[in-house]
Enzyme design. Sequence first.
Site, PDB file in Angstrom:
ATOM      1  N   ARG A 108      76.940  16.386 -79.313  1.00  0.00           N
ATOM      2  CA  ARG A 108      76.523  14.609 -79.681  1.00  0.00           C
ATOM      3  C   ARG A 108      77.383  13.790 -78.995  1.00  0.00           C
ATOM      4  O   ARG A 108      78.463  14.058 -78.945  1.00  0.00           O
ATOM      5  CB  ARG A 108      76.122  14.775 -81.032  1.00  0.00           C
ATOM      6  CG  ARG A 108      75.838  13.232 -81.546  1.00  0.00           C
ATOM      7  CD  ARG A 108      75.470  13.437 -83.002  1.00  0.00           C
ATOM      8  NE  ARG A 108      76.552  13.463 -83.919  1.00  0.00           N
ATOM      9  CZ  ARG A 108      76.508  13.087 -85.260  1.00  0.00           C
ATOM     10  NH1 ARG A 108      75.386  12.691 -85.787  1.00  0.00           N
ATOM     11  NH2 ARG A 108      77.550  13.395 -85.928  1.00  0.00           N
ATOM     12  N   SER A 177      84.943  21.622 -81.928  1.00  0.00           N
ATOM     13  CA  SER A 177      84.903  22.747 -83.075  1.00  0.00           C
ATOM     14  C   SER A 177      84.993  24.262 -82.564  1.00  0.00           C
ATOM     15  O   SER A 177      84.380  24.942 -82.975  1.00  0.00           O
ATOM     16  CB  SER A 177      83.780  22.419 -84.029  1.00  0.00           C
ATOM     17  OG  SER A 177      83.697  21.082 -84.381  1.00  0.00           O
ATOM     18  N   ASP A 231      85.926  19.038 -88.668  1.00  0.00           N
ATOM     19  CA  ASP A 231      85.178  17.723 -89.123  1.00  0.00           C
ATOM     20  C   ASP A 231      85.539  17.351 -90.293  1.00  0.00           C
ATOM     21  O   ASP A 231      85.215  16.252 -90.617  1.00  0.00           O
ATOM     22  CB  ASP A 231      83.561  18.315 -89.213  1.00  0.00           C
ATOM     23  CG  ASP A 231      83.229  19.621 -90.032  1.00  0.00           C
ATOM     24  OD1 ASP A 231      84.413  20.090 -90.543  1.00  0.00           O
ATOM     25  OD2 ASP A 231      82.169  20.064 -90.058  1.00  0.00           O
TER      26      ASP A 231
END
Length: 506
Positions: A108, A177, A231
């Site tokens: 994203r 991540s 996150d």
Amino acid sequence: MGRMGVTLAIIGAAATCAIAAHLVAKRVRQRANWSRALAIYHDFRDGCATPLHRLRQVVDAMVVEMHAGLALEGGSKLKMLLSYVDNLPTGEENGLFYALDLGGTNFRVLRVQLAGTEGRILQQEYEEVSIPQALMVGSNEELFDFIVAELASFITREGEGFHPLLGRQRELGFTFSFPVKQTSIDSGNLLKWTKGFAIKETVGKDVVEELQAAMGRHKLDMRVTALVVNDTVGTLAGGRYWNEDVMVAVILGTGSNACYVERADAIPKWRGVLPKSGSTVINMEWGSFWSSHLPRTPVDDTLDADSLNPGDQGFEKLISGMYLGDIVRRILLKMAEEAALFGNTVPSNLFIPFILRTPDVSAMHADESADLKEVTRVLRVVFKTQASLRVRKIVVDVCDTVAGRAARLVAAGVVGILKKIGRDTVGNIDMARLKNNLAGKGRKTVVAMDGGLYEHYPKFRTYLNDTAVELLGKEAAEQVAVELSKDGSGIGAALLAASHSQYSSD
């Protein structure tokens, strides 16, 4: 009555007796099965018990492991990783900032226009891009070139309302991540790929340098100012942007983790000069926490043994959304096999791991209809079976036991963090405020919660909040707030790019 009549009468009586005996035997079996089902459930419920004294032991164990993890690398099951986030957002940030979130087969890109304390977030946009399978196993350069090309395309579509401050380079927060050994706020070396990626040449390299090199090849004038490898840290940043009292962030979704703000001088394993802010964010990786005080049953033991990582992530397997549904399935399967809970034949779908999802558990747990219609629906749709009302009631009891244990353990974990940073009692909270030059009245310690398990499972949320009050005591609990920080991690990387901007001293 003739001989034939006598014979028929005897046969009829024998048949009646046989039928009666069969019915009696059937009822005896049913009672025995029901007693066995109740015994299985009660054993499981007792094994999951979380009385207050036990939760206090979990709180203390969490604190001990936190200290050990901060003292020495590998000193604890808790990794207590340095995030190098020394400057959390304050709400005063100005300008246009970008974020890139790479954590799976999609990535994203996001932009946000910030306008200080008055305007806050003026505007934000994002796009999601799918990564071709070939690039996930191709070359390092091909992967990062593809990502930067998409990022550059996104930048060309900056609409009205998005504009960098005059004379400033665009800046980006990079959420990556995957397992990384982070060495500073804007650098970290890849330890290994996961989630279907397999590009050997990237392993061991600084992923920020690789991204910057690709930007150079594409003549993209942009700088990565923050590397975010978790996150949960993004959630803390997002929460702190709106509320300066946020000290802890917890993700409660498919997986679970926590991070918090720690004094830098309370981290013995810190090497080098302490940050000017005097504090930093610690990524606990609390899913790997373990203690003998945690209530674990034989059902949990088999789930762990059957998992992809036996012996690891013990805390997460008791509390996270990925596992709660399967714990319920496993205890129902045990009752079906050993006590014919759903009749003489065990429903075949009961044997399928993870077929029962946590949203299904939440739906059944919330069913307050007289005949438990939602439980009937879930059993029919998921397990292709039906059950009597008393069986449906025990299914709800199992859901309550599994969710209740998880929520109470999460509360104990949160209180453990609060205890570590001196925010667990009224006296400690007041002292912490003095140390941090905070006003004494009207200020709370805020825990930012994100994730579907907390947001979409009402009874879980209620159990968690009520248990936190039990552990803290009413007076101290009034000075602690647990708040939903929905999608705080979404813009967290962009906010961290802003708070660590190269122009932040301007």
